[in-house]
Design an enzyme around this catalytic site. Structure first.
Site, PDB file in Angstrom:
ATOM      1  N   GLU A  29       0.851  -1.195   0.000  1.00  0.00           N
ATOM      2  CA  GLU A  29       0.000   0.000   0.000  1.00  0.00           C
ATOM      3  C   GLU A  29       0.882   1.238   0.000  1.00  0.00           C
ATOM      4  OE1 GLU A  29      -2.952   0.095   3.144  1.00  0.00           O
ATOM      5  OE2 GLU A  29      -3.660   2.071   2.527  1.00  0.00           O
ATOM      6  N   ASN A  74      -6.758   1.609   2.780  1.00  0.00           N
ATOM      7  CA  ASN A  74      -7.465   2.865   2.985  1.00  0.00           C
ATOM      8  C   ASN A  74      -7.015   3.929   1.971  1.00  0.00           C
ATOM      9  OD1 ASN A  74      -8.675   1.620   5.172  1.00  0.00           O
ATOM     10  ND2 ASN A  74      -7.300   2.526   6.688  1.00  0.00           N
ATOM     11  N   ASN A 174     -12.201  -0.740  -0.905  1.00  0.00           N
ATOM     12  CA  ASN A 174     -11.564  -1.281   0.290  1.00  0.00           C
ATOM     13  C   ASN A 174     -12.360  -0.923   1.537  1.00  0.00           C
ATOM     14  OD1 ASN A 174      -9.093  -2.300   1.866  1.00  0.00           O
ATOM     15  ND2 ASN A 174      -9.305  -0.207   2.659  1.00  0.00           N
ATOM     16  N   GLU A 175     -12.650  -1.903   2.357  1.00  0.00           N
ATOM     17  CA  GLU A 175     -13.279  -1.699   3.675  1.00  0.00           C
ATOM     18  C   GLU A 175     -14.346  -0.609   3.651  1.00  0.00           C
ATOM     19  OE1 GLU A 175     -10.221  -1.267   6.710  1.00  0.00           O
ATOM     20  OE2 GLU A 175      -9.714  -3.384   6.555  1.00  0.00           O
ATOM     21  N   TYR A 246      -6.861  -8.571  11.809  1.00  0.00           N
ATOM     22  CA  TYR A 246      -5.561  -8.363  12.450  1.00  0.00           C
ATOM     23  C   TYR A 246      -5.711  -8.722  13.920  1.00  0.00           C
ATOM     24  CZ  TYR A 246      -4.475  -5.522   8.314  1.00  0.00           C
ATOM     25  OH  TYR A 246      -4.253  -5.083   7.026  1.00  0.00           O
ATOM     26  N   GLU A 294      -6.563  -9.150   3.598  1.00  0.00           N
ATOM     27  CA  GLU A 294      -5.709  -8.505   4.613  1.00  0.00           C
ATOM     28  C   GLU A 294      -5.739  -9.388   5.851  1.00  0.00           C
ATOM     29  OE1 GLU A 294      -6.108  -4.337   5.567  1.00  0.00           O
ATOM     30  OE2 GLU A 294      -6.685  -3.878   3.503  1.00  0.00           O
ATOM     31  N   GLN A 351       1.356  -6.333   5.607  1.00  0.00           N
ATOM     32  CA  GLN A 351       1.715  -6.038   4.237  1.00  0.00           C
ATOM     33  C   GLN A 351       3.073  -6.675   3.943  1.00  0.00           C
ATOM     34  OE1 GLN A 351       0.982  -1.886   3.278  1.00  0.00           O
ATOM     35  NE2 GLN A 351      -1.032  -1.925   4.226  1.00  0.00           N
TER      36      GLN A 351
HETATM   37  O1  AHR Z   1      -3.144  -2.738   6.157  1.00  0.00           O
HETATM   38  C1  AHR Z   1      -3.339  -1.550   6.858  1.00  0.00           C
HETATM   39  C2  AHR Z   1      -4.770  -1.040   6.742  1.00  0.00           C
HETATM   40  O2  AHR Z   1      -5.627  -1.907   7.431  1.00  0.00           O
HETATM   41  C3  AHR Z   1      -5.365  -0.969   5.366  1.00  0.00           C
HETATM   42  O3  AHR Z   1      -5.049   0.211   4.701  1.00  0.00           O
HETATM   43  C4  AHR Z   1      -6.840  -1.028   5.634  1.00  0.00           C
HETATM   44  O4  AHR Z   1      -7.549  -1.613   4.581  1.00  0.00           O
HETATM   45  C5  AHR Z   1      -6.941  -1.811   6.927  1.00  0.00           C
HETATM   46  O5  AHR Z   1      -7.746  -1.180   7.846  1.00  0.00           O
END
Ligand code: AHR
Length: 505
Positions: A29, A74, A174-175, A246, A294, A351
């Site tokens: 990203e 994001n 995205n999201e 995450y 992700e 990432q």
């Molecule tokens: O990977 C970091 C961020 O986590 C990304 O930009 C977003 O999609 C997620 O919230």
């Protein structure tokens, strides 16, 4: 010596699915030092003419990443792709509202495609459905994939890229369920926009595959309802629904932390069920697969990120320094996805460089491997072929948020062509080794090639540019006798037991 005990049975014919190589994807990203100072540092002595760090390229190649999601995240929800093409000196500097930084646009679509070629990866391109929509998305598909003879494909050629990039996998935003997202939408608003954008993109190039946004994580208040509504609108136009997650060990409870992959397992099952519910409602013959685009550990850098100076270029954001327990969880998450290889066809470790990443770089200095580099590399390199469905019985424990957590987290992959069988396993016990017995009944003539182990007597141990405190060895004691593998997996360890048919290694 007291040990925990676990047994496993592996049958060649009990298979889940052929593993889609895209399961070992990653993510770059425009965020922090991922692009600038990560993959690209023109002033570094080890950089190519184009400014790409060759030492980073070598490490990415070691991971054998087949697919890289780009350019966000994001970031993509405020990105004008046109800013990143054409002569670099004409490109604007823009405020990136997602990460409150300044984006210089030195790297854009074409440069990134060049970089992806160097690491032998395909690109999973995301389009902006935050501030933009159908028009920008279909123009980008035309710019990237149309062979020539149209405005945007000719523009690409004028920018020095006569050959189309032929990008196959695309993310529809995205999201979009997250209030933090630029252009956040309700499920119905996003579902309609995603469906119409998908149609236009596929009218430009019918060969592409599309990923619709699922929930940003499982604890979003709209989780479940979001997937059902979005798929209601997009079912006939997309191939995948996305998942993001995450984890972090915020309350410093390692036993509980190592069980978090059970949450991932439930998450996958729920999204699969929701996709199939929409399938049933529509009486559709089509099955929607999952793109876990992700996933990782992310929490170490949360506090330091609050100190970042706004609007700087490529500040050190999300630079989690991973420890040994993080590597164990990453290993368990990989095993979890392999157990769902029939539906999880794409996954992207978020990432790749510097930003919550397996690879770190120093400015004008070294590139080095974080602890999580190793389980990811092992599964990516050895986990190709058929995901098997082993029967496992293991002693269990309860933790703060989970009950019946098996000490052994494990699965197996069979590569028929190479006649290789690989077992991936985590011993979650913090107190003792695990005696492992595995019946490999119809794998006659298979013998152990190596038993790789990642272990450390300090779960908080980390690596740095000068010290690899956490790195694997091959002194594991797995052996085969009369169709049974036996091994003792050390206390709190990641294990890769590689077998091959006799005389084939
Ligand atoms: O990977 C970091 C961020 O986590 C990304 O930009 C977003 O999609 C997620 O919230």
């Amino acid at each position: 010596m007291e040990t925990k005990k676990a047994k496993m049975i592996i049958e060649k014919d009990f298979a889940i699915a052929e593993i889609d190589p895209r399961l070992y994807g990653s993510f770059v990203e425009h965020l922090g030092r991922c692009v600038y100072g990560g993959i690209y540092e023109p002033t570094h002595s080890l950089s190519s003419q184009q400014g790409f760090r060759l030492d980073v390229i070598e490490l990415v190649k070691e991971l054998q990443v087949p697919l890289v999601r780009y350019p966000g995240g994001n970031f993509v929800s405020g990105y004008n792709w046109e800013d990143g093409v054409g002569p670099v000196e004409d490109r604007p500097k823009r405020l990136d509202l997602a990460w409150r930084t300044t984006e210089p646009n030195y790297i854009g679509t074409n440069e990134f495609m060049d970089w992806a070629k160097l690491v032998n990866a395909e690109v999973n391109m995301a389009v902006n459905l935050g501030t933009r929509g159908i028009d920008a998305a279909r123009n980008l598909v035309e710019y990237c994939n149309h062979p020539g003879g149209s405005y945007y494909s000719d523009l690409r050629a004028a920018h020095g890229y006569k050959e189309a990039h032929k990008i196959k996998t695309w993310c529809l935003g995205n999201e979009m369920d997250g209030p933090w997202q630029i252009g956040h939408k309700t499920a119905a608003e996003y579902g309609r926009l995603a469906a119409e954008t998908a149609k236009a993109m596929k009218w430009v190039d019918p060969t592409i595959e599309l990923v619709a946004c699922g929930s940003s994580h499982r604890s979003m208040p709209t989780f479940g309802e979001w997937e059902a509504t979005v798929l209601d609108h997009t079912y006939d136009h997309v191939e995948f629904i996305s998942l993001h997650t995450y984890y972090g060990n915020r309350d410093n409870d390692t036993a509980n932390y190592l069980a978090r992959s059970l949450d991932m397992d439930d998450f996958i099952k729920s999204v699969t069920a929701t996709a199939d519910y929409v399938k049933a409602k529509k009486r559709s013959k089509k099955t929607i697969n999952l793109s876990f685009d992700e996933w990782n550990v992310w929490y170490h850098s949360n506090e330091s990120d609050k100190q970042i100076e706004p609007w700087s270029v490529a500040p050190p954001q999300l630079e989690d320094l991973y420890n040994f327990e993080d590597a164990l969880l990453v290993g368990s998450m990989l095993i979890t996805m392999l157990k769902h290889a029939d539906r999880v066809k794409i996954a992207c470790l978020a990432q790749l460089v510097n930003v919550i990443a397996p690879i770190m770089t120093e400015e004008n200095g070294a590139a080095w491997k974080q602890t999580i580099f190793y389980p990811f590399m092992h599964v990516s390199v050895f986990g190709r072929g058929l995901a098997l469905n082993p029967i496992i019985s293991s002693q269990k424990y309860d933790s703060k948020d989970f009950t019946d957590v098996p000490y052994l987290e494990s699965t197996a992959v069979f590569n028929e062509e190479k006649e290789e069988l690989t077992i991936f396993a985590v011993n979650r016990s913090l107190e003792m080794g695990l005696s492992f017995e595995c019946d490999i009944r119809n794998f006659e003539g298979y013998e152990v090639v190596e038993h790789i182990v990642l272990e450390n007597n300090n779960v908080k141990s980390t690596n740095s540019s000068t010290k690899q405190n956490v790195r694997p060895h091959t002194n594991g004691n797995a052996s085969v006798s009369e169709g049974t593998i036996t091994a003792v997996m050390p206390t709190c360890s990641w294990n890769v037991i590689r077998l091959c048919r006799k005389n084939n290694h």
